[in-house]
Design a protein around this motif. Structure first.
Motif, PDB file in Angstrom:
ATOM      1  N   SER A  35       0.718  -1.246  -0.056  1.00  0.00           N
ATOM      2  CA  SER A  35       0.245  -0.072   0.043  1.00  0.00           C
ATOM      3  C   SER A  35       0.959   1.334   0.058  1.00  0.00           C
ATOM      4  CB  SER A  35      -1.115  -0.064   1.312  1.00  0.00           C
ATOM      5  OG  SER A  35      -1.931  -1.068   1.129  1.00  0.00           O
ATOM      6  N   ILE A  36       1.664   1.488  -1.092  1.00  0.00           N
ATOM      7  CA  ILE A  36       2.338   2.643  -1.297  1.00  0.00           C
ATOM      8  C   ILE A  36       1.894   3.321  -2.447  1.00  0.00           C
ATOM      9  CG2 ILE A  36       4.569   3.585  -1.893  1.00  0.00           C
ATOM     10  CD1 ILE A  36       5.697   0.849  -0.670  1.00  0.00           C
ATOM     11  N   PRO A  37       1.278   4.483  -2.394  1.00  0.00           N
ATOM     12  CA  PRO A  37       0.441   5.269  -3.404  1.00  0.00           C
ATOM     13  C   PRO A  37       1.305   4.980  -5.031  1.00  0.00           C
ATOM     14  CG  PRO A  37       0.340   6.522  -1.405  1.00  0.00           C
ATOM     15  CD  PRO A  37       1.087   5.563  -1.136  1.00  0.00           C
ATOM     16  N   GLU A  38       2.626   5.560  -4.835  1.00  0.00           N
ATOM     17  CA  GLU A  38       3.614   5.445  -5.991  1.00  0.00           C
ATOM     18  C   GLU A  38       3.280   4.000  -6.938  1.00  0.00           C
ATOM     19  OE1 GLU A  38       4.914   6.391  -2.922  1.00  0.00           O
ATOM     20  OE2 GLU A  38       4.745   8.412  -3.235  1.00  0.00           O
ATOM     21  N   LYS A  39       2.996   3.094  -6.053  1.00  0.00           N
ATOM     22  CA  LYS A  39       3.100   1.695  -6.792  1.00  0.00           C
ATOM     23  C   LYS A  39       1.685   1.332  -7.132  1.00  0.00           C
ATOM     24  CE  LYS A  39       6.713  -0.455  -3.985  1.00  0.00           C
ATOM     25  NZ  LYS A  39       7.653  -0.577  -5.175  1.00  0.00           N
ATOM     26  N   THR A  40       0.523   1.738  -6.591  1.00  0.00           N
ATOM     27  CA  THR A  40      -0.901   1.734  -7.028  1.00  0.00           C
ATOM     28  C   THR A  40      -1.091   2.510  -8.355  1.00  0.00           C
ATOM     29  OG1 THR A  40      -1.591   3.207  -5.234  1.00  0.00           O
ATOM     30  CG2 THR A  40      -1.873   0.797  -4.875  1.00  0.00           C
ATOM     31  N   ASP A  41      -0.399   3.851  -8.186  1.00  0.00           N
ATOM     32  CA  ASP A  41      -0.642   4.623  -9.271  1.00  0.00           C
ATOM     33  C   ASP A  41       0.078   4.247 -10.377  1.00  0.00           C
ATOM     34  OD1 ASP A  41      -2.301   6.493  -7.504  1.00  0.00           O
ATOM     35  OD2 ASP A  41      -0.435   7.960  -7.253  1.00  0.00           O
ATOM     36  N   SER A  42       1.260   3.723 -10.257  1.00  0.00           N
ATOM     37  CA  SER A  42       1.962   3.254 -11.440  1.00  0.00           C
ATOM     38  C   SER A  42       1.036   2.082 -12.209  1.00  0.00           C
ATOM     39  CB  SER A  42       3.208   2.496 -10.944  1.00  0.00           C
ATOM     40  OG  SER A  42       4.374   3.553 -10.343  1.00  0.00           O
ATOM     41  N   SER A  44      -2.095   1.919 -12.254  1.00  0.00           N
ATOM     42  CA  SER A  44      -3.198   2.654 -12.860  1.00  0.00           C
ATOM     43  C   SER A  44      -2.582   3.171 -14.286  1.00  0.00           C
ATOM     44  CB  SER A  44      -3.725   3.438 -11.792  1.00  0.00           C
ATOM     45  OG  SER A  44      -4.319   2.835 -11.018  1.00  0.00           O
ATOM     46  N   THR A  45      -1.665   3.865 -14.180  1.00  0.00           N
ATOM     47  CA  THR A  45      -1.038   4.452 -15.216  1.00  0.00           C
ATOM     48  C   THR A  45      -0.885   3.468 -16.497  1.00  0.00           C
ATOM     49  OG1 THR A  45       0.177   6.258 -13.792  1.00  0.00           O
ATOM     50  CG2 THR A  45       1.032   5.876 -16.070  1.00  0.00           C
ATOM     51  N   ILE A  89       7.282  -3.541 -11.669  1.00  0.00           N
ATOM     52  CA  ILE A  89       6.951  -2.598 -10.509  1.00  0.00           C
ATOM     53  C   ILE A  89       7.288  -3.491  -9.441  1.00  0.00           C
ATOM     54  CG2 ILE A  89       5.318  -1.403  -9.296  1.00  0.00           C
ATOM     55  CD1 ILE A  89       3.543  -1.026 -11.633  1.00  0.00           C
TER      56      ILE A  89
END
Length: 95
Positions: A35-42, A44-45, A89
């Protein structure tokens, strides 16, 4: 997973997808990620611009996030390409 096992896995997946669906087809990806925003955002991107429906569900302790992605893909090769992109990732588990 080493390269040989990875190649065998993706070949088997490609064959299964080709045998079980008519393409283009809807496909659902599921990933578990810290649960690290950068990983979940990656994650989604990677699916931006594809009309994907993306759902996040945080674990009860907040340590991990489940990411479910429903998207229409053009071919088994396109499905596998996205798995490979997400696999870059660190810490992501594909289900």
């Amino acid at each position: 997973m080493d390269s040989n096992n990875s190649d065998e896995f993706y070949k088997k997946l490609k064959d299964q997808l080709a045998d079980t669906s008519v393409w283009p087809a809807k496909y659902m990806y599921k990933f578990i990620v810290p649960s690290i925003p950068e990983k979940t955002d990656s994650i989604s991107t990677i699916f931006d611009g594809l009309g994907a429906i993306i759902e996040h569900k945080v674990s009860s302790k907040g340590t991990y996030t489940s990411v479910s992605i429903k998207v229409t893909m053009s071919s088994p090769e396109a499905v596998i390409e996205k798995y490979k992109e997400v696999g870059k990732i660190e810490g992501v588990i594909s289900l």
